[in-house]
Design a protein around this motif. Sequence first.
Motif, PDB file in Angstrom:
ATOM      1  N   GLU A  43      14.122  -6.313  -5.528  1.00  0.00           N
ATOM      2  CA  GLU A  43      13.906  -7.717  -5.876  1.00  0.00           C
ATOM      3  C   GLU A  43      12.427  -8.082  -5.887  1.00  0.00           C
ATOM      4  OE1 GLU A  43      17.662 -10.124  -4.223  1.00  0.00           O
ATOM      5  OE2 GLU A  43      16.459  -9.205  -2.624  1.00  0.00           O
ATOM      6  N   TRP A  44      11.566  -7.099  -6.160  1.00  0.00           N
ATOM      7  CA  TRP A  44      10.134  -7.342  -6.020  1.00  0.00           C
ATOM      8  C   TRP A  44       9.623  -8.431  -6.959  1.00  0.00           C
ATOM      9  CZ3 TRP A  44       7.117  -6.560 -10.299  1.00  0.00           C
ATOM     10  CH2 TRP A  44       7.667  -5.791 -11.329  1.00  0.00           C
ATOM     11  N   LEU A  45      10.279  -8.633  -8.112  1.00  0.00           N
ATOM     12  CA  LEU A  45       9.825  -9.671  -9.045  1.00  0.00           C
ATOM     13  C   LEU A  45       9.981 -11.082  -8.466  1.00  0.00           C
ATOM     14  CD1 LEU A  45      10.915  -8.547 -12.628  1.00  0.00           C
ATOM     15  CD2 LEU A  45       8.607  -9.074 -11.816  1.00  0.00           C
ATOM     16  N   LYS A  46      10.888 -11.233  -7.492  1.00  0.00           N
ATOM     17  CA  LYS A  46      11.069 -12.545  -6.861  1.00  0.00           C
ATOM     18  C   LYS A  46       9.835 -12.981  -6.089  1.00  0.00           C
ATOM     19  CE  LYS A  46      16.119 -12.477  -6.446  1.00  0.00           C
ATOM     20  NZ  LYS A  46      17.265 -12.582  -5.518  1.00  0.00           N
ATOM     21  N   ALA A  47       8.945 -12.015  -5.810  1.00  0.00           N
ATOM     22  CA  ALA A  47       7.707 -12.362  -5.122  1.00  0.00           C
ATOM     23  C   ALA A  47       6.896 -13.366  -5.933  1.00  0.00           C
ATOM     24  CB  ALA A  47       6.878 -11.108  -4.847  1.00  0.00           C
ATOM     25  N   GLU A 103      12.106  -0.299  -0.375  1.00  0.00           N
ATOM     26  CA  GLU A 103      13.497  -0.103  -0.770  1.00  0.00           C
ATOM     27  C   GLU A 103      14.052  -1.292  -1.556  1.00  0.00           C
ATOM     28  OE1 GLU A 103      14.959   2.698  -0.328  1.00  0.00           O
ATOM     29  OE2 GLU A 103      13.395   3.597   0.915  1.00  0.00           O
ATOM     30  N   SER A 104      13.245  -2.348  -1.681  1.00  0.00           N
ATOM     31  CA  SER A 104      13.750  -3.566  -2.321  1.00  0.00           C
ATOM     32  C   SER A 104      13.790  -3.426  -3.848  1.00  0.00           C
ATOM     33  CB  SER A 104      12.872  -4.761  -1.942  1.00  0.00           C
ATOM     34  OG  SER A 104      13.241  -5.904  -2.675  1.00  0.00           O
ATOM     35  N   GLN A 124       0.835  -1.205   0.000  1.00  0.00           N
ATOM     36  CA  GLN A 124       0.000   0.000   0.000  1.00  0.00           C
ATOM     37  C   GLN A 124       0.870   1.255   0.000  1.00  0.00           C
ATOM     38  OE1 GLN A 124      -2.378  -0.937   3.452  1.00  0.00           O
ATOM     39  NE2 GLN A 124      -4.098  -1.665   2.229  1.00  0.00           N
ATOM     40  N   ILE A 125       1.914   1.260   0.815  1.00  0.00           N
ATOM     41  CA  ILE A 125       2.821   2.413   0.875  1.00  0.00           C
ATOM     42  C   ILE A 125       3.566   2.576  -0.449  1.00  0.00           C
ATOM     43  CG2 ILE A 125       4.923   3.306   1.958  1.00  0.00           C
ATOM     44  CD1 ILE A 125       3.965   1.964   4.573  1.00  0.00           C
ATOM     45  N   SER A 126       4.062   1.471  -0.979  1.00  0.00           N
ATOM     46  CA  SER A 126       4.852   1.529  -2.206  1.00  0.00           C
ATOM     47  C   SER A 126       4.030   2.056  -3.379  1.00  0.00           C
ATOM     48  CB  SER A 126       5.404   0.129  -2.525  1.00  0.00           C
ATOM     49  OG  SER A 126       6.185   0.163  -3.694  1.00  0.00           O
ATOM     50  N   PHE A 127       2.816   1.530  -3.539  1.00  0.00           N
ATOM     51  CA  PHE A 127       1.988   1.976  -4.665  1.00  0.00           C
ATOM     52  C   PHE A 127       1.516   3.416  -4.479  1.00  0.00           C
ATOM     53  CE2 PHE A 127       1.716  -2.490  -5.874  1.00  0.00           C
ATOM     54  CZ  PHE A 127       1.794  -2.390  -7.260  1.00  0.00           C
ATOM     55  N   GLU A 128       1.244   3.804  -3.240  1.00  0.00           N
ATOM     56  CA  GLU A 128       0.860   5.197  -2.990  1.00  0.00           C
ATOM     57  C   GLU A 128       1.971   6.144  -3.435  1.00  0.00           C
ATOM     58  OE1 GLU A 128      -0.171   8.055   0.833  1.00  0.00           O
ATOM     59  OE2 GLU A 128      -0.579   5.906   0.972  1.00  0.00           O
ATOM     60  N   THR A 168       5.286 -22.205   4.795  1.00  0.00           N
ATOM     61  CA  THR A 168       4.535 -20.967   4.531  1.00  0.00           C
ATOM     62  C   THR A 168       5.206 -19.779   5.193  1.00  0.00           C
ATOM     63  OG1 THR A 168       2.476 -22.240   4.388  1.00  0.00           O
ATOM     64  CG2 THR A 168       2.275 -19.852   4.692  1.00  0.00           C
ATOM     65  N   LEU A 169       5.743 -19.992   6.396  1.00  0.00           N
ATOM     66  CA  LEU A 169       6.440 -18.916   7.089  1.00  0.00           C
ATOM     67  C   LEU A 169       7.637 -18.443   6.270  1.00  0.00           C
ATOM     68  CD1 LEU A 169       6.794 -17.100   9.561  1.00  0.00           C
ATOM     69  CD2 LEU A 169       8.028 -18.970  10.687  1.00  0.00           C
ATOM     70  N   THR A 170       8.363 -19.373   5.697  1.00  0.00           N
ATOM     71  CA  THR A 170       9.498 -18.996   4.839  1.00  0.00           C
ATOM     72  C   THR A 170       9.024 -18.171   3.644  1.00  0.00           C
ATOM     73  OG1 THR A 170      10.718 -20.986   5.472  1.00  0.00           O
ATOM     74  CG2 THR A 170      11.408 -19.881   3.453  1.00  0.00           C
ATOM     75  N   ILE A 171       7.898 -18.576   3.050  1.00  0.00           N
ATOM     76  CA  ILE A 171       7.344 -17.845   1.906  1.00  0.00           C
ATOM     77  C   ILE A 171       7.015 -16.403   2.278  1.00  0.00           C
ATOM     78  CG2 ILE A 171       5.342 -17.667   0.351  1.00  0.00           C
ATOM     79  CD1 ILE A 171       7.238 -19.839  -0.511  1.00  0.00           C
ATOM     80  N   VAL A 172       6.310 -16.215   3.392  1.00  0.00           N
ATOM     81  CA  VAL A 172       5.875 -14.849   3.754  1.00  0.00           C
ATOM     82  C   VAL A 172       7.051 -14.007   4.257  1.00  0.00           C
ATOM     83  CG1 VAL A 172       3.457 -15.462   4.163  1.00  0.00           C
ATOM     84  CG2 VAL A 172       5.089 -15.588   6.052  1.00  0.00           C
ATOM     85  N   GLU A 173       8.046 -14.654   4.861  1.00  0.00           N
ATOM     86  CA  GLU A 173       9.252 -13.901   5.243  1.00  0.00           C
ATOM     87  C   GLU A 173       9.924 -13.319   4.005  1.00  0.00           C
ATOM     88  OE1 GLU A 173      10.668 -16.205   9.357  1.00  0.00           O
ATOM     89  OE2 GLU A 173      11.377 -16.902   7.387  1.00  0.00           O
ATOM     90  N   ASN A 174      10.009 -14.113   2.956  1.00  0.00           N
ATOM     91  CA  ASN A 174      10.601 -13.619   1.709  1.00  0.00           C
ATOM     92  C   ASN A 174       9.720 -12.556   1.056  1.00  0.00           C
ATOM     93  OD1 ASN A 174      12.912 -15.236   1.814  1.00  0.00           O
ATOM     94  ND2 ASN A 174      11.886 -16.970   0.838  1.00  0.00           N
ATOM     95  N   LEU A 175       8.409 -12.765   1.072  1.00  0.00           N
ATOM     96  CA  LEU A 175       7.495 -11.771   0.509  1.00  0.00           C
ATOM     97  C   LEU A 175       7.615 -10.435   1.240  1.00  0.00           C
ATOM     98  CD1 LEU A 175       4.246 -13.847  -0.190  1.00  0.00           C
ATOM     99  CD2 LEU A 175       5.708 -12.724  -1.892  1.00  0.00           C
ATOM    100  N   ALA A 176       7.785 -10.501   2.551  1.00  0.00           N
ATOM    101  CA  ALA A 176       7.935  -9.271   3.332  1.00  0.00           C
ATOM    102  C   ALA A 176       9.205  -8.530   2.926  1.00  0.00           C
ATOM    103  CB  ALA A 176       7.958  -9.588   4.827  1.00  0.00           C
ATOM    104  N   ARG A 177      10.252  -9.281   2.655  1.00  0.00           N
ATOM    105  CA  ARG A 177      11.510  -8.655   2.248  1.00  0.00           C
ATOM    106  C   ARG A 177      11.407  -8.072   0.845  1.00  0.00           C
ATOM    107  NH1 ARG A 177      14.344 -12.598   3.250  1.00  0.00           N
ATOM    108  NH2 ARG A 177      14.837 -13.503   1.212  1.00  0.00           N
ATOM    109  N   TYR A 178      10.807  -8.829  -0.081  1.00  0.00           N
ATOM    110  CA  TYR A 178      10.709  -8.361  -1.464  1.00  0.00           C
ATOM    111  C   TYR A 178       9.718  -7.209  -1.626  1.00  0.00           C
ATOM    112  CZ  TYR A 178      12.951 -12.898  -2.324  1.00  0.00           C
ATOM    113  OH  TYR A 178      13.797 -13.970  -2.291  1.00  0.00           O
ATOM    114  N   SER A 179       8.727  -7.123  -0.722  1.00  0.00           N
ATOM    115  CA  SER A 179       7.710  -6.074  -0.840  1.00  0.00           C
ATOM    116  C   SER A 179       8.134  -4.745  -0.227  1.00  0.00           C
ATOM    117  CB  SER A 179       6.401  -6.530  -0.181  1.00  0.00           C
ATOM    118  OG  SER A 179       6.570  -6.697   1.225  1.00  0.00           O
ATOM    119  N   ASP A 180       9.264  -4.755   0.464  1.00  0.00           N
ATOM    120  CA  ASP A 180       9.731  -3.509   1.069  1.00  0.00           C
ATOM    121  C   ASP A 180       9.965  -2.445  -0.001  1.00  0.00           C
ATOM    122  OD1 ASP A 180      12.262  -1.766   2.068  1.00  0.00           O
ATOM    123  OD2 ASP A 180      11.059  -2.413   3.781  1.00  0.00           O
TER     124      ASP A 180
END
Length: 597
Positions: free
Chosen positions: A574-578, A571-572, A490-494, A557-569
């Motif tokens: 690497e968003w395509l890795k999501a 400043e990242s 939400q922050i990134s797209f805004e 699943t926890l590993t998946i969302v941990e990575n999603l949280a990192r890629y969605s930042d």
Amino acid sequence: MENNSKSETLLHPKIDELYKIIKCISQSNNLNYIKQNGTFNWQSIAELLFGNGNITKDDPIYPKTYDEYLPYVQLLQPVFQQSHSVLERLTDNTDWLPKLQWLGQQSRLPYILHEYKNPSSETTVVENVLFLTAALEYALGNVYQTIAKKSPPHLLRDLLDTKELRDVLGTCSIFFLKILMGSAESINLRNIVWHGFPLPHEIPPSFVSILLVVSASLSELIEDLSLVSRPQVKNFSRFLTKIHSPPIGYALVDNYLLVTQTVDNSPWTGEWKIYWKQVYQHYEQSNYWRCVMLILPQIELVLRKIYGEANKFDITAKLNEYYITMNSIFEFSEDNRLLDSYMTKGTLHFLYDIFISPFGMRIRDKVSHGEVDLNCLDGKLCSILLYAGLNLLNKNEFPLDGYQSKFHLNSLVYEAVNASKRFVLELMKMRTPSSFGLEFKWNWEVMETLQELVLTECVEIFHRSKKEPEIMMNLMKIAQLIVQICQNYQISFEERFGMFFRHEPRSRARKTLDKMVETLGVIGEILGSIVCYLIRIINERCFENRFDDCQKFCKQTLTIVENLARYSDRESNEWLKALDCCNKFHKIGSDFNSKFK
């Protein structure tokens, strides 16, 4: 009904024998145990206890049993008596206050000294002992941390056994403290009082004298130490806001007549009702810190009486057995009949939140170990504790039937999963600006499924599987990360849409934004699916029969969302890795469905 409260005492006869020794008038003419400034002469006390020798923890003469401690208590009787005499003759508190500053809670110390000389009630001695034992334990912990550069042991007996304290305070003073309040085989003053066993007349005023003199005497031993004070709890508002809410009728505690009748008529108060009446007087006079300190042991005592009656246990303070404490009462085994007819589930949920939950206030534990700044104990907290205590005395007049825990791990998981559902639905409502030319492609089927799914209303917190917390902790982490991921997007797209309207994006940046818009629908679908799985796991209790399979799903699943949280930042780069994460979760979800059809 057998009622322990009608007995004359809850102290073991041998403990009572030790206390009677303290009360006796000494026949000793030796006045060398107290120096002219009113503090202990440790050399004279060491000679009294050990002759010209010394004592170490591993020395055979170091007491381990009651029979070994008893002669030392008898030897110290004149020291106890002289301590009391010194304080009785005290006419000016000014010289004494600096010696007590290391205890902390400085604003309360003049009050304690005043109350010592001018007790305002029959419970004043017990109240002062409660304050001083908690403050002294906390201060000794500060000494340990200053020297050892790490947190002190949680239990006082373990703290007194540390080499660090013995090195700075000396063997004699440590031995004195162990006799006074560091061993269940001796006087054990701190535990006896904080667990609510004694009646007011069973605690002699000389105990307050001893605590004051020993505290002042120890201050001389740490004069050259730059004491580091550990931070104290200064605010319970986060907990109080969640607990202090309708439909619980906290206003009932302001009904003096109802409270008085409840205390007088309860089968659980007996001779201890004098404490309850003083608690209420403190509450009415806005003397909140004393109200809290006095009611905490009494709530535990009433719980202990109810528990003893329900399970046919002896609840007296014993020498060689662990007390029935708040924690042991909440260790629900199959033979614990506390819930059968004595208490409601709502009461146990309420007490668990206040006293037991590691995520809750743990108010008794923190206050009794001196870890709370007493200035933060306010009227709202007192009303909660009063209501909890009065509910134990009369569950009909002060009902808690509908209360559900807000701080058990399971409750926090419910809260986190509901929050993740709310944030995912909010994310899927997000739209691109009308002039942008592209739209988010949300999966409406997933969105509708998520909207329809709800968690079961009843939160179970007792008689749970020992493995359940491991699953629940992972579920909570997953849900919290999903909230973070949604916020990140939400922050990134805004920000990126803001740049679009200001015509700031370069051609490459615009293409990146277009790609992000096209892929967010896939990410939203996966986040929604994960939340659906979380709700299903909780509602269907999937982990009860297939723990390993359920835990495998949670960890993956926890590993998946941990990575999603990192890629969605924001400043990242690497968003395509999501998208790779989304593809991996399709396989994880498919495996789960095949095992939990």
